[in-house]
Design a protein around this motif. Structure first.
Motif, PDB file in Angstrom:
ATOM      1  N   PRO A  74      21.305  12.809   8.344  1.00 45.55           N
ATOM      2  CA  PRO A  74      19.872  13.616   7.667  1.00 45.55           C
ATOM      3  C   PRO A  74      20.298  14.939   7.431  1.00 45.55           C
ATOM      4  CG  PRO A  74      19.644  13.311  10.200  1.00 45.55           C
ATOM      5  CD  PRO A  74      21.073  12.348   9.688  1.00 45.55           C
ATOM      6  N   GLN A  77      17.876  19.493   6.229  1.00 39.39           N
ATOM      7  CA  GLN A  77      17.445  20.187   7.298  1.00 39.39           C
ATOM      8  C   GLN A  77      17.725  21.718   7.138  1.00 39.39           C
ATOM      9  OE1 GLN A  77      17.352  18.219  11.242  1.00 39.39           O
ATOM     10  NE2 GLN A  77      18.727  16.730  10.549  1.00 39.39           N
ATOM     11  N   PRO A  78      17.009  22.600   7.615  1.00 38.67           N
ATOM     12  CA  PRO A  78      17.372  23.943   7.186  1.00 38.67           C
ATOM     13  C   PRO A  78      17.988  24.602   8.260  1.00 38.67           C
ATOM     14  CG  PRO A  78      15.074  23.930   8.060  1.00 38.67           C
ATOM     15  CD  PRO A  78      15.793  22.470   8.053  1.00 38.67           C
ATOM     16  N   PHE A  79      19.187  23.921   8.758  1.00 35.54           N
ATOM     17  CA  PHE A  79      20.183  24.638   9.770  1.00 35.54           C
ATOM     18  C   PHE A  79      21.383  24.584   9.468  1.00 35.54           C
ATOM     19  CE2 PHE A  79      16.527  22.443  12.341  1.00 35.54           C
ATOM     20  CZ  PHE A  79      16.041  23.596  12.810  1.00 35.54           C
ATOM     21  N   GLN A  83      24.089  25.748  14.264  1.00 37.66           N
ATOM     22  CA  GLN A  83      22.976  25.771  14.680  1.00 37.66           C
ATOM     23  C   GLN A  83      22.427  24.303  15.013  1.00 37.66           C
ATOM     24  OE1 GLN A  83      21.050  27.756  11.328  1.00 37.66           O
ATOM     25  NE2 GLN A  83      21.190  29.779  12.276  1.00 37.66           N
ATOM     26  N   TYR A  84      22.736  23.513  14.194  1.00 39.24           N
ATOM     27  CA  TYR A  84      21.869  22.217  14.305  1.00 39.24           C
ATOM     28  C   TYR A  84      22.519  21.600  15.615  1.00 39.24           C
ATOM     29  CZ  TYR A  84      21.436  17.095  13.736  1.00 39.24           C
ATOM     30  OH  TYR A  84      21.138  15.689  13.976  1.00 39.24           O
ATOM     31  N   ARG A  87      21.124  23.088  18.618  1.00 35.70           N
ATOM     32  CA  ARG A  87      19.724  22.555  19.154  1.00 35.70           C
ATOM     33  C   ARG A  87      19.802  21.003  19.526  1.00 35.70           C
ATOM     34  NH1 ARG A  87      15.731  25.666  17.481  1.00 35.70           N
ATOM     35  NH2 ARG A  87      16.263  27.571  16.259  1.00 35.70           N
ATOM     36  N   MET A  88      20.982  20.319  19.048  1.00 34.18           N
ATOM     37  CA  MET A  88      20.937  18.871  19.561  1.00 34.18           C
ATOM     38  C   MET A  88      21.437  18.841  20.976  1.00 34.18           C
ATOM     39  SD  MET A  88      19.418  16.980  17.211  1.00 34.18           S
ATOM     40  CE  MET A  88      20.133  15.200  17.755  1.00 34.18           C
ATOM     41  N   ALA A  90      20.791  21.289  23.043  1.00 30.72           N
ATOM     42  CA  ALA A  90      19.683  21.597  23.876  1.00 30.72           C
ATOM     43  C   ALA A  90      18.843  20.551  24.182  1.00 30.72           C
ATOM     44  CB  ALA A  90      18.753  22.563  23.160  1.00 30.72           C
ATOM     45  N   LEU A  91      18.642  19.546  23.067  1.00 29.24           N
ATOM     46  CA  LEU A  91      17.742  18.467  23.098  1.00 29.24           C
ATOM     47  C   LEU A  91      18.267  17.510  24.517  1.00 29.24           C
ATOM     48  CD1 LEU A  91      16.214  19.270  20.725  1.00 29.24           C
ATOM     49  CD2 LEU A  91      16.454  16.938  19.836  1.00 29.24           C
ATOM     50  N   GLN A 132      27.008  15.150  17.175  1.00 29.37           N
ATOM     51  CA  GLN A 132      25.754  15.184  17.864  1.00 29.37           C
ATOM     52  C   GLN A 132      25.626  13.983  18.856  1.00 29.37           C
ATOM     53  OE1 GLN A 132      22.999  12.753  17.623  1.00 29.37           O
ATOM     54  NE2 GLN A 132      23.921  11.700  15.811  1.00 29.37           N
TER      55      GLN A 132
ATOM     56  N   ALA B   3      12.812  22.153  23.923  1.00 26.84           N
ATOM     57  CA  ALA B   3      13.745  22.462  22.803  1.00 26.84           C
ATOM     58  C   ALA B   3      13.430  21.919  21.757  1.00 26.84           C
ATOM     59  CB  ALA B   3      15.008  21.851  23.496  1.00 26.84           C
ATOM     60  N   ARG B  14      11.436  27.615   8.503  1.00 25.44           N
ATOM     61  CA  ARG B  14      12.598  27.792   7.587  1.00 25.44           C
ATOM     62  C   ARG B  14      12.352  27.039   6.433  1.00 25.44           C
ATOM     63  NH1 ARG B  14      18.009  28.088  11.356  1.00 25.44           N
ATOM     64  NH2 ARG B  14      17.122  29.564  13.037  1.00 25.44           N
ATOM     65  N   VAL B  78      15.724  12.527  23.540  1.00 27.45           N
ATOM     66  CA  VAL B  78      14.725  13.209  24.608  1.00 27.45           C
ATOM     67  C   VAL B  78      13.466  11.978  25.107  1.00 27.45           C
ATOM     68  CG1 VAL B  78      14.661  15.406  23.757  1.00 27.45           C
ATOM     69  CG2 VAL B  78      12.851  13.699  22.961  1.00 27.45           C
TER      70      VAL B  78
END
Lengths: 249, 232
Positions: A74, A77-79, A83-84, A87-88, A90-91, A132, B3, B14, B78
Motif C-alpha cells: 500500500p 501513504q504520506p511517508f 519513516q514508514y 512507524r511500523m 513502533a507498532l 515491515q 504508536a 500530511r 497491534v
C-alpha cells in the motif's frame, strides 16, 4: 498452524472462494501455494495470516507474531520509506532505529530511505513490504507473490529470508503462480483448485489431470469405477450448486 | 496502540484530508457568528449541533485515510481491538482540538458576549462550561457515526456517505421538539435547546443529557466493534 474445516466467501450472495479446507502448516517448514489466478491463493494466505476471518471453521495455533507481505504494497501513504518502517517498528513495540537500519541495509533500501512511498518503484515498494513483515522475527511469515516486481538480484533474497525464518522454527506460507518455486526446493506444495486445497503430489511428470463431465445419477458409480481402475479422483464439483461443490472424496 | 494513533494522525494531517472539514467548519462558524455577538450558552449550543456532521465527516475521513491493506497490516501488528481503538482515539484527539478551535475562534471577533446586566442569562463562565459540554456530547456522537460510516465497515464510498448523511439528518430530525422517537438519536438538539433556556436548566438536566449521549454512543460504538470483528 492448522486450517480446520475452513470455508470462506466475500459476501452472503457470493459463491464460496474456499470450501472445507483442512490443512496443516508444520513449524519450520515452507508451504508453497500454487494455483491459477483467482483460484483463492491470496484468500487462503490472508486467512492464514489472520487478516480475513473464516465464515465457517477456524484457523488454529497461529503463532503470536505473524508477518504478512501483501501482493501489492500500500504505497499510497504520506511517508518516506524510512519513516514508514520506523512507524511500523513502533507498532511492533521496537524502540530505536537499529532494527529498521538493519533491514534497510540487508534489503538494499538505504538509498531509498528518504524517498516517499508513492515515488518508489514497484520492486522497491515490495522490498519495503518485506522489511515491515520481518522487523520482528515472525512465527509465521505469509508471502503473497513476493517475487512480483523484484529484479533478478532481489529475487534471490526471498529463499534466503524464508530459510532464516524456517531455521528459527517459524513457518512460511508463500503463493506462486510464476514458477519461482525452484528457489524453495524443500517446500511442501499445496494446490488451490475450485475452492479446494489439496497437496500437490500429482505433479509427477507421468500424470495428467483429465476433467470428465458425467450424469449426476452416474457420479458415484463413475467414481467407484475410476478408483477400481487405479485412478485417483481429485475432486467432484457441481457447477449448479456452488455450496456443495469441490470436496474431494 | 499509541504508536498507531500517532501514525494515523500524522497520515491524516500530511495527506491534506484535514483541509476539507476545516473549511466546512469555518463556513459553519461564519454562519453562526456572522450576525453579531451572542450569549455563550446558546451560541455554543448551536455551534455543537452544526459542527456534529462536520466532526462525523472528519472522523470518517481520518479512518478512511489509510489504505485498506495498510489497515490490515496494522491489525496484524497491534491486534484487532487495538487497531480499531487507535482509530477512534486518533479521531477523538483531533475532534477535541477541532472543538477547542471552534470555541476559541469567535472570541477575537467578539462573537461571544458577557451576560447582559439585569437578565437571568448565565454568567460567561457558566455559558462556556455548557458550551464545552455541548461540544463534547456532539463529538461523542460524531465519533460513533463517523466510525459506522467508515470504509472498514461500509465497504464502499457510496455506502459510507449514505450512512454519514442519513445519520446526520436523522440526528437532527429525530431530535426535533415534537419527534416521536427522540431517544433514537443522540441528544444534540435537546442539549442545544437546554443551552438556549433562560435561566439555564438545573444540573440534573445536563447530567441526564450526558447519560443519554453516553448511552447512545456506547450502543453505536458497540455496533462498530461487532462489525469490525469480521471486517478487517
Amino acid at each position: 498452524m492448522r486450517f480446520d474445516q475452513v470455508w470462506f466467501r466475500y459476501g452472503r450472495r457470493a459463491g464460496w472462494t474456499l470450501r472445507a479446507v483442512d490443512a496443516v502448516v508444520p513449524p519450520g517448514r515452507t508451504v508453497v501455494v500454487l494455483g491459477r489466478n483467482g483460484a483463492g491463493k491470496s484468500t487462503l494466505l490472508q486467512l492464514a495470516a489472520g487478516v480475513l476471518t473464516p465464515v465457517r471453521g477456524t484457523v488454529r495455533d497461529r503463532p503470536p507474531v505473524v508477518g504478512w507481505v501483501p501482493e501489492r504494497f500500500p504505497a499510497d501513504q504520506p511517508f518516506t520509506a524510512g519513516q514508514y518502517l520506523q512507524r511500523m517498528a513502533a507498532l511492533r513495540g521496537l524502540r530505536g532505529p537499529a532494527e529498521v537500519e538493519r533491514w534497510l541495509d540487508r534489503l538494499k533500501l538505504t538509498e531509498h530511505c528518504g524517498t516517499r512511498l508513492a515515488d518508489l518503484s514497484k520492486g522497491t515498494a515490495q522490498k519495503v513490504g518485506l522489511a515491515q513483515a520481518l522487523l520482528v522475527r515472525p512465527g509465521l511469515l505469509v508471502l503473497d507473490e513476493p517475487w512480483e516486481g523484484l529484479d533478478s538480484v532481489a529475487r534471490t533474497l526471498i529463499p534466503e529470508l524464508v530459510a532464516d525464518v524456517t531455521a528459527a522454527g517459524g513457518a512460511v506460507l508463500v503463493s506462486d503462480h510464476r514458477g519461482e518455486i525452484a528457489g524453495l526446493p524443500d517446500a511442501i506444495r499445496w494446490q488451490v483448485t475450485d475452492g479446494a486445497v489439496r497437496p500437490d503430489d500429482d505433479a509427477a511428470p507421468d500424470h495428467v489431470v483429465v476433467e470428465v463431465a458425467v450424469r449426476r445419477s452416474e457420479a458415484d458409480q463413475t467414481v467407484t469405477r475410476l478408483r477400481a481402475d487405479g485412478h485417483r479422483v481429485l475432486g467432484i464439483r457441481d457447477p449448479h450448486a456452488d455450496d456443495t461443490a469441490g470436496r474431494a472424496r | 496502540m499509541i504508536a498507531l494513533t500517532r501514525m494515523r494522525i500524522a497520515a491524516f494531517l500530511r495527506s491534506g484530508r484535514a483541509l476539507a472539514p476545516l473549511i466546512a467548519g469555518l463556513v459553519v462558524l461564519g454562519l453562526i457568528y456572522g450576525g453579531g455577538s451572542s450569549a455563550a450558552a446558546p451560541a455554543y449550543g448551536y455551534s455543537a449541533v452544526m459542527l456534529f456532521p462536520v466532526l462525523a465527516w472528519q472522523t470518517k475521513l481520518l479512518l478512511d485515510a489509510e489504505p485498506d491493506v495498510q489497515r490490515r497490516l496494522a491489525r496484524l501488528a497491534v491486534g484487532a481491538g487495538h487497531e480499531a481503538s487507535a482509530g477512534l482515539l486518533a479521531a477523538a484527539i483531533l475532534g477535541v482540538a477541532y472543538c477547542a478551535a471552534a470555541m476559541l475562534a469567535p472570541l477575537p471577533f467578539h462573537g461571544i458576549r458577557d451576560r447582559l446586566p439585569g437578565t437571568a442569562e448565565p454568567a460567561l463562565a457558566t455559558g462556556v462550561a455548557v458550551g464545552v459540554l455541548a461540544h463534547l456530547l456532539a463529538l461523542l456522537a460524531a465519533l460513533a457515526l463517523g466510525a459506522l460510516a467508515s470504509r472498514a465497515v461500509t465497504g464502499t464510498i457510496r455506502n459510507g456517505l449514505t450512512v454519514l448523511v442519513l445519520g446526520a439528518v436523522l440526528a437532527v430530525v429525530l431530535g426535533l421538539g415534537d419527534s416521536v422517537a427522540p431517544w433514537l438519536a443522540p441528544p444534540l438538539m435537546a442539549t442545544a435547546r437546554a443551552a438556549t433556556e433562560v435561566p439555564l436548566p438545573d444540573l440534573g438536566r445536563f447530567t441526564l443529557l450526558t447519560a443519554w449521549a453516553a448511552g447512545w454512543a456506547t450502543a453505536a460504538l458497540a455496533g462498530y466493534a461487532v462489525l469490525r470483528r469480521r471486517r478487517a
